[in-house]
Design an enzyme around this catalytic site. Sequence first.
Site, PDB file in Angstrom:
ATOM      1  N   HIS A 121      -8.668   0.971  -3.530  1.00 26.17           N
ATOM      2  CA  HIS A 121      -9.544   0.715  -2.381  1.00 26.17           C
ATOM      3  C   HIS A 121     -10.200   2.042  -1.996  1.00 26.17           C
ATOM      4  O   HIS A 121      -9.540   2.927  -1.448  1.00 26.17           O
ATOM      5  CB  HIS A 121      -8.679   0.146  -1.244  1.00 26.17           C
ATOM      6  CG  HIS A 121      -9.411  -0.116   0.035  1.00 26.17           C
ATOM      7  ND1 HIS A 121      -8.758  -0.396   1.206  1.00 26.17           N
ATOM      8  CD2 HIS A 121     -10.740  -0.146   0.330  1.00 26.17           C
ATOM      9  CE1 HIS A 121      -9.640  -0.589   2.176  1.00 26.17           C
ATOM     10  NE2 HIS A 121     -10.850  -0.433   1.668  1.00 26.17           N
ATOM     11  N   MET A 159      -9.181   7.872   0.759  1.00 23.46           N
ATOM     12  CA  MET A 159     -10.010   8.170   1.944  1.00 23.46           C
ATOM     13  C   MET A 159     -10.559   9.587   1.842  1.00 23.46           C
ATOM     14  O   MET A 159      -9.822  10.501   1.465  1.00 23.46           O
ATOM     15  CB  MET A 159      -9.156   8.072   3.208  1.00 23.46           C
ATOM     16  CG  MET A 159      -8.459   6.743   3.385  1.00 23.46           C
ATOM     17  SD  MET A 159      -7.453   6.784   4.871  1.00 23.46           S
ATOM     18  CE  MET A 159      -6.667   5.169   4.760  1.00 23.46           C
ATOM     19  N   SER A 192       0.844  -1.208   0.000  1.00 21.28           N
ATOM     20  CA  SER A 192       0.000   0.000   0.000  1.00 21.28           C
ATOM     21  C   SER A 192       0.871   1.246   0.000  1.00 21.28           C
ATOM     22  O   SER A 192       1.650   1.469   0.938  1.00 21.28           O
ATOM     23  CB  SER A 192      -0.891   0.013   1.232  1.00 21.28           C
ATOM     24  OG  SER A 192      -1.471   1.300   1.352  1.00 21.28           O
ATOM     25  N   ASP A 218      -6.482  -6.853   4.518  1.00 20.25           N
ATOM     26  CA  ASP A 218      -5.908  -5.505   4.537  1.00 20.25           C
ATOM     27  C   ASP A 218      -5.870  -4.950   5.950  1.00 20.25           C
ATOM     28  O   ASP A 218      -6.915  -4.706   6.562  1.00 20.25           O
ATOM     29  CB  ASP A 218      -6.767  -4.609   3.619  1.00 20.25           C
ATOM     30  CG  ASP A 218      -6.208  -3.206   3.461  1.00 20.25           C
ATOM     31  OD1 ASP A 218      -5.141  -2.919   4.022  1.00 20.25           O
ATOM     32  OD2 ASP A 218      -6.858  -2.408   2.761  1.00 20.25           O
ATOM     33  N   MET A 262     -12.329   4.167   0.220  1.00 25.60           N
ATOM     34  CA  MET A 262     -12.941   4.328   1.545  1.00 25.60           C
ATOM     35  C   MET A 262     -13.660   5.673   1.530  1.00 25.60           C
ATOM     36  O   MET A 262     -13.234   6.634   2.182  1.00 25.60           O
ATOM     37  CB  MET A 262     -11.852   4.257   2.622  1.00 25.60           C
ATOM     38  CG  MET A 262     -11.333   2.841   2.838  1.00 25.60           C
ATOM     39  SD  MET A 262      -9.746   2.784   3.677  1.00 25.60           S
ATOM     40  CE  MET A 262      -8.672   2.967   2.258  1.00 25.60           C
ATOM     41  N   HIS A 288      -1.405  -1.271  -4.104  1.00 23.72           N
ATOM     42  CA  HIS A 288      -2.667  -0.956  -3.431  1.00 23.72           C
ATOM     43  C   HIS A 288      -2.753   0.560  -3.208  1.00 23.72           C
ATOM     44  O   HIS A 288      -1.833   1.175  -2.662  1.00 23.72           O
ATOM     45  CB  HIS A 288      -2.710  -1.714  -2.106  1.00 23.72           C
ATOM     46  CG  HIS A 288      -4.010  -1.658  -1.382  1.00 23.72           C
ATOM     47  ND1 HIS A 288      -5.101  -2.412  -1.742  1.00 23.72           N
ATOM     48  CD2 HIS A 288      -4.389  -0.933  -0.295  1.00 23.72           C
ATOM     49  CE1 HIS A 288      -6.102  -2.174  -0.907  1.00 23.72           C
ATOM     50  NE2 HIS A 288      -5.698  -1.272  -0.025  1.00 23.72           N
ATOM     51  N   ASP A 335      -4.978   3.479  -1.534  1.00 21.76           N
ATOM     52  CA  ASP A 335      -6.001   3.732  -0.513  1.00 21.76           C
ATOM     53  C   ASP A 335      -6.540   5.153  -0.629  1.00 21.76           C
ATOM     54  O   ASP A 335      -5.839   6.116  -0.313  1.00 21.76           O
ATOM     55  CB  ASP A 335      -5.387   3.569   0.882  1.00 21.76           C
ATOM     56  CG  ASP A 335      -5.197   2.106   1.256  1.00 21.76           C
ATOM     57  OD1 ASP A 335      -6.168   1.348   1.164  1.00 21.76           O
ATOM     58  OD2 ASP A 335      -4.068   1.745   1.652  1.00 21.76           O
ATOM     59  N   MET A 359     -11.306  -6.321   5.844  1.00 13.41           N
ATOM     60  CA  MET A 359     -10.534  -5.361   6.650  1.00 13.41           C
ATOM     61  C   MET A 359     -10.139  -6.036   7.962  1.00 13.41           C
ATOM     62  O   MET A 359     -11.002  -6.473   8.722  1.00 13.41           O
ATOM     63  CB  MET A 359     -11.366  -4.116   6.976  1.00 13.41           C
ATOM     64  CG  MET A 359     -11.571  -3.125   5.863  1.00 13.41           C
ATOM     65  SD  MET A 359     -10.106  -2.397   5.067  1.00 13.41           S
ATOM     66  CE  MET A 359      -9.026  -1.967   6.416  1.00 13.41           C
TER      67      MET A 359
HETATM   68  C1  DX5 Z   1      -6.260   1.131   6.051  1.00  8.31           C
HETATM   69  C2  DX5 Z   1      -5.905   0.867   4.613  1.00  8.31           C
HETATM   70  C3  DX5 Z   1      -4.779  -0.072   4.466  1.00  8.31           C
HETATM   71  C4  DX5 Z   1      -3.472   0.400   5.049  1.00  8.31           C
HETATM   72  C5  DX5 Z   1      -2.775  -0.828   5.568  1.00  8.31           C
HETATM   73  O1  DX5 Z   1      -7.447   1.812   6.122  1.00  8.31           O
HETATM   74  O2  DX5 Z   1      -6.996   0.328   3.896  1.00  8.31           O
HETATM   75  O3  DX5 Z   1      -4.605  -0.460   3.103  1.00  8.31           O
HETATM   76  O4  DX5 Z   1      -2.649   1.049   4.121  1.00  8.31           O
HETATM   77  O5  DX5 Z   1      -1.663  -0.423   6.275  1.00  8.31           O
HETATM   78  P1  DX5 Z   1      -0.869  -1.409   7.249  1.00  8.31           P
HETATM   79  O6  DX5 Z   1      -0.383  -2.553   6.412  1.00  8.31           O
HETATM   80  O7  DX5 Z   1       0.234  -0.536   7.748  1.00  8.31           O
HETATM   81  O8  DX5 Z   1      -1.811  -1.860   8.334  1.00  8.31           O
HETATM   82 ZN    ZN Z   2      -6.580  -0.568   1.794  1.00 11.91          ZN
END
Ligand code: DX5
Ligand code: ZN
Length: 217
Positions: free
Chosen positions: A66, A37, A8, A175, A68, A33, A35, A137
């Site tokens: 991904h 948000m 990620s 994840d 969110m 990946h 992310d 998750m």
């Molecule tokens: C969290 C994200 C993850 C995050 C994982 O909300 O969806 O993808 O980057 O990070 P680690 O591997 O550090 O838990």
């Molecule tokens: Zn993620």
Amino acid sequence: MNHLVAPSILASDFGNLQRDIEMLNRSEADWIHVDVMDGMFVPNISFGFPVMEAVKKHATKPLDVHLMIVDPDRYIKEFAEKGAYSITVHFEACPHLHRTIQGIKEAGCHAGVALNPHTPVAFLDDIIQDLDLVLIMSVNPGFGGQKFIPNTYKKLHDLKALSALRNPNLYIEVDGGVGEQNVKQLIDAGANVFVAGNSVFSAVDQLQAIKNLKNPF
Ligand code: DX5
Ligand code: ZN
């Protein structure tokens, strides 16, 4: 299916994003990946289209996006145009999930659904056959570097059983809090795609950290 590793970039050094993506290009990572948000669905804002474009410009590997965010239908087409390979939306953010999944496929991407830690796998019973990917998750979404929630193993077993019955080619992605210490146990529980943020980017030797996730035995 041989398992896949998807580092990620949330945990990368944004000041050196090109350098970190080029490291991933050289590594044994399978996907990257991404992310996204929005500060609404989750209590944090990460990045949006300009960063997605920058990642796409340098990446030679598929981008696993991904989302969110609330009401993700608004942005699916644009993420597809910007080069997403897969787009995963949250079950909890989609009142018309079937329509959303069809929209992702019509945009030419693999379609995924993410489940928060409290959302049962059984809620996917009537959509599982339409999905390419389910993301479990293993932390509450919003931040990297959190502690892995052990109930994830039970959910992976549930999902593996449902997938064996109704969608055997499903990507089962996990994840949050994934690293060398738990990857083998997660494979045994049924996962086949591993997102890793901090366990890769905080490592002294990042290429070796990815190698260890790919070859955990
Ligand atoms: C969290 C994200 C993850 C995050 C994982 O909300 O969806 O993808 O980057 O990070 P680690 O591997 O550090 O838990
Ligand atoms: Zn993620």
